[in-house]
Design an enzyme around this catalytic site. Structure first.
Site, short mmCIF file in Angstrom:
data_model
loop_
_atom_site.label_atom_id
_atom_site.label_comp_id
_atom_site.label_asym_id
_atom_site.label_seq_id
_atom_site.Cartn_x
_atom_site.Cartn_y
_atom_site.Cartn_z
N ARG A 23 -5.42 -2.49 9.04
CA ARG A 23 -5.47 -3.94 8.78
C ARG A 23 -5.73 -4.65 10.11
O ARG A 23 -6.74 -4.37 10.74
CB ARG A 23 -4.17 -4.42 8.12
CG ARG A 23 -4.35 -5.73 7.38
CD ARG A 23 -3.06 -6.15 6.72
NE ARG A 23 -2.73 -5.30 5.61
CZ ARG A 23 -3.15 -5.50 4.36
NH1 ARG A 23 -3.92 -6.52 4.08
NH2 ARG A 23 -2.80 -4.70 3.39
N ASP A 26 5.14 -5.11 5.69
CA ASP A 26 5.61 -6.46 6.02
C ASP A 26 5.57 -7.42 4.83
O ASP A 26 6.47 -8.23 4.67
CB ASP A 26 4.89 -7.02 7.26
CG ASP A 26 3.41 -7.24 7.04
OD1 ASP A 26 2.86 -6.69 6.07
OD2 ASP A 26 2.80 -7.98 7.84
N GLY A 83 0.83 -1.21 0.00
CA GLY A 83 0.00 0.00 0.00
C GLY A 83 0.86 1.26 0.00
O GLY A 83 1.89 1.29 0.67
N ASP A 137 -0.03 1.59 8.61
CA ASP A 137 -0.47 0.75 9.74
C ASP A 137 0.54 0.76 10.90
O ASP A 137 0.17 0.46 12.04
CB ASP A 137 -0.66 -0.71 9.30
CG ASP A 137 -1.63 -0.84 8.14
OD1 ASP A 137 -2.46 0.07 7.97
OD2 ASP A 137 -1.56 -1.84 7.42
N HIS A 142 -9.88 5.13 2.28
CA HIS A 142 -8.57 5.42 1.68
C HIS A 142 -8.13 6.88 1.77
O HIS A 142 -6.98 7.17 1.40
CB HIS A 142 -8.54 4.95 0.22
CG HIS A 142 -8.40 3.46 0.12
ND1 HIS A 142 -9.47 2.61 0.25
CD2 HIS A 142 -7.32 2.66 -0.06
CE1 HIS A 142 -9.07 1.35 0.14
NE2 HIS A 142 -7.76 1.36 -0.05
N ASP A 184 2.79 -1.31 11.65
CA ASP A 184 2.76 -2.60 12.34
C ASP A 184 4.07 -3.40 12.22
O ASP A 184 4.03 -4.62 12.14
CB ASP A 184 1.58 -3.43 11.82
CG ASP A 184 1.64 -3.63 10.32
OD1 ASP A 184 2.47 -3.00 9.66
OD2 ASP A 184 0.82 -4.41 9.80
N ARG A 243 0.64 -4.84 -5.07
CA ARG A 243 0.79 -6.04 -4.23
C ARG A 243 0.88 -7.19 -5.23
O ARG A 243 -0.12 -7.57 -5.82
CB ARG A 243 -0.42 -6.22 -3.32
CG ARG A 243 -0.69 -5.02 -2.38
CD ARG A 243 -1.78 -5.39 -1.38
NE ARG A 243 -2.45 -4.24 -0.80
CZ ARG A 243 -1.98 -3.54 0.23
NH1 ARG A 243 -0.84 -3.84 0.77
NH2 ARG A 243 -2.68 -2.53 0.72
N THR A 281 4.39 2.11 5.67
CA THR A 281 3.03 1.61 5.89
C THR A 281 2.30 2.49 6.89
O THR A 281 2.85 2.76 7.97
CB THR A 281 3.00 0.15 6.38
OG1 THR A 281 1.68 -0.14 6.87
CG2 THR A 281 3.99 -0.13 7.50
O1 F6P Z 1 -1.68 -1.62 4.75
C1 F6P Z 1 -2.25 -0.38 4.49
C2 F6P Z 1 -3.74 -0.51 4.31
O2 F6P Z 1 -4.26 0.76 4.01
C3 F6P Z 1 -4.49 -1.14 5.47
O3 F6P Z 1 -4.69 -0.25 6.53
C4 F6P Z 1 -5.75 -1.59 4.79
O4 F6P Z 1 -6.35 -2.67 5.50
C5 F6P Z 1 -5.26 -2.03 3.44
O5 F6P Z 1 -4.03 -1.37 3.23
C6 F6P Z 1 -6.18 -1.72 2.30
O6 F6P Z 1 -5.60 -2.22 1.15
P1 F6P Z 1 -6.11 -1.91 -0.33
O7 F6P Z 1 -5.77 -0.49 -0.65
O8 F6P Z 1 -5.36 -2.88 -1.16
O9 F6P Z 1 -7.59 -2.12 -0.32
#
Ligand code: F6P
Length: 322
Positions: free
Chosen positions: A172, A103, A11, A128, A252, A130, A72, A126
């Site tokens: 997440r 991660d 992300g 997050d 987002h 995390d 991803r 990130t």
């Molecule tokens: O890892 C960053 C993040 O924004 C998380 O907080 C969220 O769960 C996920 O990515 C959303 O991913 P995507 O943009 O692929 O829907």
């Protein structure tokens, strides 16, 4: 070290551009050529490499997102994908790689190291936050500030209409965005995966709380085991039908926007340190900042556990929202 590659993965997060800028300019200072790879590991597999120079990173320090784009990658999970990626790195004469991501990106680099002996150094990108090995990952501070700005606005409506709001934030399966933003907005409760969620307790708190409070805001981390904000709000509404309840999913918007000053400085420091790490012969480590100092953590440790919630902050939540 003659030529390195840099890419962003997973992300996007605000501050990634500032980190790319630091990587490129520090490498150039050390007379190392830099190739940027577009679209993360997917681009490594497809061969999306292009030369970067000082001017290709001009005027990006303040911009959210990533000029190198990100993805991803499912293909990189396959051995055929990783072999194609390796062939492309070799074809371009790459002696070192900087990966900016979370991660999943570092797990990918670890897996890759089984067939690829080119050193990889990571910068934690990130929202997050995390990862073990850094107090603040790139983008976390900005994301928290974005949540705070949005919830301050929601508070105006909540206060004017005497409403109970459930606001769902990203993370997440980590509650770090929820915790920090929840404290900042004076949330009446913060629901996070790392702490036990007891709906009965939440209802008791809402009922026994200060009656003069006209608005109530509950921050819900998206990964909580009780479900998201809609599910929790439904359960509460059934028990407390008199409350005028609303749910907001911030989504987002938390990933975008200009990075905060703190993210710009941290990202610059980490990009700079990533090149110094490659020059010092480090490999498969993540750069981080712990207690204001640069620290290096092996990828396998960085991705092992989530960063734990600061118990001092958790202890404060209920007391300060009385
Ligand atoms: O890892 C960053 C993040 O924004 C998380 O907080 C969220 O769960 C996920 O990515 C959303 O991913 P995507 O943009 O692929 O829907």
């Amino acid at each position: 070290m003659k030529r390195i590659a840099v890419f962003t993965s997973g992300g996007d997060s605000p501050g990634m551009n500032a980190c790319i800028r630091a990587v490129v300019r520090t490498a150039i200072y050390h007379k190392i050529e830099v190739l940027g790879i577009k679209h993360g590991y997917d681009g490594m597999i497809k061969g999306e490499f292009s030369k970067m120079d000082s001017s290709s990173v001009a005027n990006i320090i303040h911009r959210g997102g990533t000029i190198l784009k990100t993805a991803r990658s499912k293909k990189f999970l396959t051995i055929e994908g990783r072999k194609s990626a390796l062939a492309n790195l070799q074809k371009h004469g790459i002696n070192g790689v900087v990966v900016i991501g979370g991660d999943g990106s570092f797990r990918g680099a670890l897996e890759f190291s089984e067939i690829c002996d080119i050193p990889f150094v990571g910068c934690p990108g990130t929202i997050d936050n995390d990862l073990i090995g850094t107090d603040f990952a790139i983008g976390y501070d900005t994301a928290v500030n974005t949540v705070v700005e949005a919830v301050d606005k929601i508070r105006d409506t909540a206060e004017s209409h005497d409403r109970l709001f459930f606001v769902e934030v990203m993370g997440r399966d980590a509650g770090l965005i929820a915790l920090r933003s929840g404290i900042s907005v004076g949330a009446e409760a913060i629901i996070m995966p790392e702490t036990k969620t007891d709906i009965e307790d939440l209802i008791t708190r809402l009922e026994s709380g200060r009656k003069s409070k006209s608005s109530k805001i509950i921050i819900v981390a998206e990964g909580d085991e009780a479900g998201g904000a809609f599910v929790i709000a439904e359960q509460v509404k059934k028990r407390l039908p008199d409350y005028d309840t609303r749910v907001t999913i911030l989504g987002h918007i938390q990933r975008g926007g200009n990075p905060s000053a703190m993210d710009r400085v941290n990202s610059s420091r980490m990009g700079f340190a990533a090149i110094e790490a490659l020059l010092a012969g480090k490999r498969n480590v993540m750069v981080g900042i712990i207690d204001k100092k640069i620290a290096y953590t092996p990828f396998q440790n960085a991705v092992k556990h989530h960063q734990r919630l600061n118990p001092d902050l958790v202890r404060m939540i209920d007391i300060l929202s009385l």
